[in-house]
Scaffold this motif. Structure first.
Motif, PDB file in Angstrom:
ATOM      1  N   SER A   1     -37.329 -12.209  39.001  1.00  0.00           N
ATOM      2  CA  SER A   1     -36.151 -12.238  38.122  1.00  0.00           C
ATOM      3  C   SER A   1     -36.357 -13.105  36.873  1.00  0.00           C
ATOM      4  O   SER A   1     -35.621 -12.965  35.900  1.00  0.00           O
ATOM      5  CB  SER A   1     -34.920 -12.703  38.891  1.00  0.00           C
ATOM      6  N   HIS A   2     -37.371 -13.967  36.861  1.00  0.00           N
ATOM      7  CA  HIS A   2     -37.633 -14.832  35.713  1.00  0.00           C
ATOM      8  C   HIS A   2     -38.470 -14.141  34.633  1.00  0.00           C
ATOM      9  O   HIS A   2     -38.512 -14.588  33.497  1.00  0.00           O
ATOM     10  CB  HIS A   2     -38.357 -16.100  36.180  1.00  0.00           C
TER      11      HIS A   2
ATOM     12  N   ASP B   1     -35.420 -12.216  43.490  1.00  0.00           N
ATOM     13  CA  ASP B   1     -35.854 -13.561  43.098  1.00  0.00           C
ATOM     14  C   ASP B   1     -37.354 -13.621  42.847  1.00  0.00           C
ATOM     15  O   ASP B   1     -37.827 -14.521  42.158  1.00  0.00           O
ATOM     16  CB  ASP B   1     -35.494 -14.585  44.175  1.00  0.00           C
TER      17      ASP B   1
END
Length: 154
Positions: free
Chosen positions: A93-94, A90
């Protein structure tokens, strides 16, 4: 009559940690996370590390998720190198989505320790943006071609 006191010297034995054996590419690939696609080959990983090293010498890199994200949003161009062994995913992950939206080439390499070392720090780094520069344009162009030719995940 008093006997002279004899001081006992303590011998301090300094235990140096044994250096860890060098991990092979296969060992590192075994630890990558689920989203690490496209993963650079051993050969491309070495080229990317060398390019990062050259870019760091002339201060043409952006290091860390926050800084990389900021400069992608500002429209800076370059190659994005992500570490495949970052946990939790997380954290970054963007970034692949941002790269695809801004049509920037990106690739995963197996080790954040090696990526940080190539960038000239002792600290592991999970994201680096290599900016183009005259000093290392041949190495950059070669890496750019190979990263762009990697198959993108669906």
């Amino acid at each position: 009559m008093k006997s002279p006191k004899v001081k006992k010297e303590k011998l301090d034995v300094v235990m140096e940690p044994e250096p860890e054996p060098e991990k092979t590419y296969e060992d590192l690939v075994a630890n990558v996370n689920a989203i690490a696609q496209p993963l650079a080959s051993r050969k491309l990983s070495k080229k990317l590390y060398k390019c990062v090293k050259k870019a760091a010498k002339v201060k043409q890199i952006r290091r860390g998720v926050k800084e990389v994200q900021k400069f992608i949003n500002k429209g800076e161009k370059g190659i994005i190198v992500l570490a495949g062994d970052t946990m939790p995913i997380d954290v970054y992950s963007h970034l692949p989505v941002l790269c695809e939206d801004n049509s920037l080439p990106y690739a995963y390499i197996p080790s954040k320790m090696d990526l940080g070392a190539a960038a000239g720090t002792k600290r592991p780094t999970c994201a680096i943006l290599i900016k183009p520069h005259e000093e290392y344009k041949d190495s950059y162009a070669e890496c750019l071609d190979e990263v762009q030719s990697l198959p993108q995940p669906v």
